[in-house]
Design a protein around this motif. Structure first.
Motif, PDB file in Angstrom:
ATOM      1  N   THR A   1      51.780  48.786  42.833  1.00  0.00           N
ATOM      2  CA  THR A   1      51.850  47.783  43.856  1.00  0.00           C
ATOM      3  C   THR A   1      50.328  47.469  44.023  1.00  0.00           C
ATOM      4  OG1 THR A   1      53.599  48.958  44.925  1.00  0.00           O
ATOM      5  CG2 THR A   1      52.449  47.475  46.204  1.00  0.00           C
ATOM      6  N   VAL A   2      49.371  48.244  43.755  1.00  0.00           N
ATOM      7  CA  VAL A   2      47.855  48.066  44.062  1.00  0.00           C
ATOM      8  C   VAL A   2      47.505  47.000  43.062  1.00  0.00           C
ATOM      9  CG1 VAL A   2      45.569  48.923  43.807  1.00  0.00           C
ATOM     10  CG2 VAL A   2      47.500  50.187  45.020  1.00  0.00           C
ATOM     11  N   GLY A   3      48.262  47.320  41.737  1.00  0.00           N
ATOM     12  CA  GLY A   3      47.846  46.405  40.678  1.00  0.00           C
ATOM     13  C   GLY A   3      48.359  44.962  40.600  1.00  0.00           C
ATOM     14  N   ASP A   4      49.463  44.846  41.599  1.00  0.00           N
ATOM     15  CA  ASP A   4      50.144  43.649  41.703  1.00  0.00           C
ATOM     16  C   ASP A   4      49.584  42.566  42.585  1.00  0.00           C
ATOM     17  OD1 ASP A   4      52.607  42.658  40.316  1.00  0.00           O
ATOM     18  OD2 ASP A   4      52.966  42.082  42.314  1.00  0.00           O
ATOM     19  N   TRP A   5      48.407  42.754  42.963  1.00  0.00           N
ATOM     20  CA  TRP A   5      47.850  41.681  44.002  1.00  0.00           C
ATOM     21  C   TRP A   5      47.380  40.643  42.952  1.00  0.00           C
ATOM     22  CZ3 TRP A   5      48.707  41.006  48.841  1.00  0.00           C
ATOM     23  CH2 TRP A   5      48.904  42.125  49.477  1.00  0.00           C
ATOM     24  N   GLN A   6      47.656  39.400  43.265  1.00  0.00           N
ATOM     25  CA  GLN A   6      47.358  38.326  42.460  1.00  0.00           C
ATOM     26  C   GLN A   6      47.009  37.133  43.398  1.00  0.00           C
ATOM     27  OE1 GLN A   6      50.824  37.261  39.715  1.00  0.00           O
ATOM     28  NE2 GLN A   6      51.912  38.965  40.673  1.00  0.00           N
TER      29      GLN A   6
ATOM     30  N   SER B   1      52.071  46.733  36.274  1.00  0.00           N
ATOM     31  CA  SER B   1      51.290  47.681  35.465  1.00  0.00           C
ATOM     32  C   SER B   1      50.165  48.564  36.574  1.00  0.00           C
ATOM     33  CB  SER B   1      50.392  46.894  34.581  1.00  0.00           C
ATOM     34  OG  SER B   1      49.307  45.999  35.440  1.00  0.00           O
ATOM     35  N   SER B   2      50.287  49.829  36.338  1.00  0.00           N
ATOM     36  CA  SER B   2      49.293  50.758  36.951  1.00  0.00           C
ATOM     37  C   SER B   2      47.939  50.114  37.001  1.00  0.00           C
ATOM     38  CB  SER B   2      49.625  52.196  36.413  1.00  0.00           C
ATOM     39  OG  SER B   2      48.997  53.077  37.220  1.00  0.00           O
ATOM     40  N   ASP B   3      47.399  50.142  38.336  1.00  0.00           N
ATOM     41  CA  ASP B   3      45.650  49.921  38.436  1.00  0.00           C
ATOM     42  C   ASP B   3      45.579  50.768  39.737  1.00  0.00           C
ATOM     43  OD1 ASP B   3      43.709  48.697  38.536  1.00  0.00           O
ATOM     44  OD2 ASP B   3      44.349  46.637  39.519  1.00  0.00           O
ATOM     45  N   PRO B   4      45.070  52.218  39.235  1.00  0.00           N
ATOM     46  CA  PRO B   4      44.602  52.961  40.342  1.00  0.00           C
ATOM     47  C   PRO B   4      43.148  52.302  40.764  1.00  0.00           C
ATOM     48  CG  PRO B   4      45.237  54.109  38.164  1.00  0.00           C
ATOM     49  CD  PRO B   4      45.281  52.839  37.916  1.00  0.00           C
ATOM     50  N   GLY B   5      43.170  52.449  42.031  1.00  0.00           N
ATOM     51  CA  GLY B   5      42.006  51.853  42.691  1.00  0.00           C
ATOM     52  C   GLY B   5      41.720  50.589  42.687  1.00  0.00           C
ATOM     53  N   GLY B   6      42.700  49.892  42.044  1.00  0.00           N
ATOM     54  CA  GLY B   6      42.859  48.293  42.150  1.00  0.00           C
ATOM     55  C   GLY B   6      41.618  47.351  41.548  1.00  0.00           C
ATOM     56  N   ALA B   7      40.782  48.365  40.425  1.00  0.00           N
ATOM     57  CA  ALA B   7      39.956  47.469  39.789  1.00  0.00           C
ATOM     58  C   ALA B   7      40.293  46.198  39.127  1.00  0.00           C
ATOM     59  CB  ALA B   7      38.860  48.316  39.083  1.00  0.00           C
ATOM     60  N   GLY B   8      41.139  46.327  38.357  1.00  0.00           N
ATOM     61  CA  GLY B   8      41.832  45.136  37.619  1.00  0.00           C
ATOM     62  C   GLY B   8      42.247  43.882  38.607  1.00  0.00           C
ATOM     63  N   ALA B   9      43.026  44.379  39.579  1.00  0.00           N
ATOM     64  CA  ALA B   9      43.370  43.508  40.413  1.00  0.00           C
ATOM     65  C   ALA B   9      42.243  42.551  41.069  1.00  0.00           C
ATOM     66  CB  ALA B   9      44.353  44.081  41.833  1.00  0.00           C
ATOM     67  N   LEU B  10      41.075  43.443  41.275  1.00  0.00           N
ATOM     68  CA  LEU B  10      40.090  42.858  42.303  1.00  0.00           C
ATOM     69  C   LEU B  10      39.406  41.778  41.174  1.00  0.00           C
ATOM     70  CD1 LEU B  10      38.298  45.864  44.027  1.00  0.00           C
ATOM     71  CD2 LEU B  10      39.394  43.657  45.171  1.00  0.00           C
ATOM     72  N   ALA B  11      39.235  42.333  39.869  1.00  0.00           N
ATOM     73  CA  ALA B  11      38.598  41.602  38.719  1.00  0.00           C
ATOM     74  C   ALA B  11      39.178  40.190  38.694  1.00  0.00           C
ATOM     75  CB  ALA B  11      38.347  42.306  37.745  1.00  0.00           C
ATOM     76  N   ARG B  12      40.505  40.271  38.555  1.00  0.00           N
ATOM     77  CA  ARG B  12      41.553  39.210  38.291  1.00  0.00           C
ATOM     78  C   ARG B  12      41.542  38.110  39.303  1.00  0.00           C
ATOM     79  NH1 ARG B  12      45.078  43.063  36.885  1.00  0.00           N
ATOM     80  NH2 ARG B  12      46.431  42.687  38.808  1.00  0.00           N
ATOM     81  N   GLY B  13      41.437  38.709  40.698  1.00  0.00           N
ATOM     82  CA  GLY B  13      41.669  37.745  41.805  1.00  0.00           C
ATOM     83  C   GLY B  13      40.156  37.324  42.085  1.00  0.00           C
ATOM     84  N   GLN B  14      38.995  37.946  41.998  1.00  0.00           N
ATOM     85  CA  GLN B  14      37.706  37.393  42.012  1.00  0.00           C
ATOM     86  C   GLN B  14      37.428  36.383  41.155  1.00  0.00           C
ATOM     87  OE1 GLN B  14      35.536  41.242  42.012  1.00  0.00           O
ATOM     88  NE2 GLN B  14      35.869  41.496  44.068  1.00  0.00           N
ATOM     89  N   SER B  15      37.782  36.667  40.118  1.00  0.00           N
ATOM     90  CA  SER B  15      37.775  35.511  38.921  1.00  0.00           C
ATOM     91  C   SER B  15      38.405  34.195  39.532  1.00  0.00           C
ATOM     92  CB  SER B  15      38.484  36.089  37.643  1.00  0.00           C
ATOM     93  OG  SER B  15      38.255  35.122  36.472  1.00  0.00           O
ATOM     94  N   GLN B  16      39.708  34.459  39.947  1.00  0.00           N
ATOM     95  CA  GLN B  16      40.107  33.180  40.548  1.00  0.00           C
ATOM     96  C   GLN B  16      39.548  32.500  41.498  1.00  0.00           C
ATOM     97  OE1 GLN B  16      43.035  31.437  39.052  1.00  0.00           O
ATOM     98  NE2 GLN B  16      42.592  32.632  37.431  1.00  0.00           N
TER      99      GLN B  16
ATOM    100  N   VAL C   1      48.672  36.988  46.971  1.00  0.00           N
ATOM    101  CA  VAL C   1      49.992  37.446  47.027  1.00  0.00           C
ATOM    102  C   VAL C   1      50.377  38.851  46.352  1.00  0.00           C
ATOM    103  CG1 VAL C   1      51.101  35.386  47.423  1.00  0.00           C
ATOM    104  CG2 VAL C   1      50.865  36.320  44.934  1.00  0.00           C
ATOM    105  N   ASN C   2      51.369  39.700  46.857  1.00  0.00           N
ATOM    106  CA  ASN C   2      51.790  40.913  46.076  1.00  0.00           C
ATOM    107  C   ASN C   2      53.350  40.612  45.995  1.00  0.00           C
ATOM    108  OD1 ASN C   2      52.908  43.330  45.386  1.00  0.00           O
ATOM    109  ND2 ASN C   2      50.710  43.967  45.779  1.00  0.00           N
ATOM    110  N   ASN C   3      53.936  40.578  44.950  1.00  0.00           N
ATOM    111  CA  ASN C   3      55.287  40.090  44.513  1.00  0.00           C
ATOM    112  C   ASN C   3      56.082  41.492  44.273  1.00  0.00           C
ATOM    113  OD1 ASN C   3      55.031  37.218  44.930  1.00  0.00           O
ATOM    114  ND2 ASN C   3      54.135  37.336  42.830  1.00  0.00           N
ATOM    115  N   GLN C   4      55.634  42.579  44.532  1.00  0.00           N
ATOM    116  CA  GLN C   4      56.625  43.840  44.440  1.00  0.00           C
ATOM    117  C   GLN C   4      57.327  43.724  45.616  1.00  0.00           C
ATOM    118  OE1 GLN C   4      56.707  46.387  42.355  1.00  0.00           O
ATOM    119  NE2 GLN C   4      55.345  45.081  40.981  1.00  0.00           N
ATOM    120  N   PRO C   5      58.752  44.141  45.180  1.00  0.00           N
ATOM    121  CA  PRO C   5      59.754  44.021  46.447  1.00  0.00           C
ATOM    122  C   PRO C   5      59.519  44.847  47.512  1.00  0.00           C
ATOM    123  CG  PRO C   5      60.625  45.088  44.332  1.00  0.00           C
ATOM    124  CD  PRO C   5      59.451  44.744  44.113  1.00  0.00           C
TER     125      PRO C   5
END
Length: 133
Positions: free
Chosen positions: A53-58, A71-86, A99-103
């Motif tokens: 769920t942390v990794g699903d922030w888009q 995809s697993s994203d402990p701590g959310g570093a991947g979600a933050l990097a993708r989001g900040q890039s956008q 958004v987070n589309n996890q049900p």
């Protein structure tokens, strides 16, 4: 007899154009900073179990991201990097959608997680807005 009037209209127009450019750049920075603060707040606030769920922030600029990343994203570093890039691409007048589309994310925000209290999404938004003052 002396004449009166404005003789430097070109300089005045240039000054106005420069002020407009600076105001737009400032507004874009404020908008991006607010979006980055909200993104960081929701990523950090998301209860972690498998961290999917942390990794699903888009983030979508002028679009709403669809689907899940799952995809697993402990701590959310991947979600933050993708989001900040956008967010970095956002222009004044555009829309930044986070958004987070996890049900089950709505249930987690409603308090169904043992590790985080209810309302962490709203608190993230409120904290980001308060940081603008």
């Amino acid at each position: 007899m002396a004449r009166s009037g404005i003789t430097n209209m070109g300089e005045i127009a240039k000054s106005i154009a420069d002020a407009k450019r600076k105001a737009i750049a400032h507004a874009e920075r404020v908008n991006r900073n607010l979006a980055n603060a909200v993104l960081q707040g929701v990523v950090e606030g998301t209860p972690e179990d498998t961290s999917v769920t942390v990794g699903d922030w888009q983030v979508g600029v002028n679009t709403v991201p669809q689907g899940t990343l799952d995809s697993s994203d402990p701590g959310g570093a991947g979600a933050l990097a993708r989001g900040q890039s956008q967010i970095a691409t956002a222009k004044l007048g555009g829309t930044i959608n986070i958004v987070n589309n996890q049900p089950h994310v709505d249930g987690l925000n409603a308090g169904n997680a043992v590790t985080k209290p209810a309302g962490w999404v709203e608190r993230s938004i409120d904290a980001a807005k308060a940081g603008l003052r």
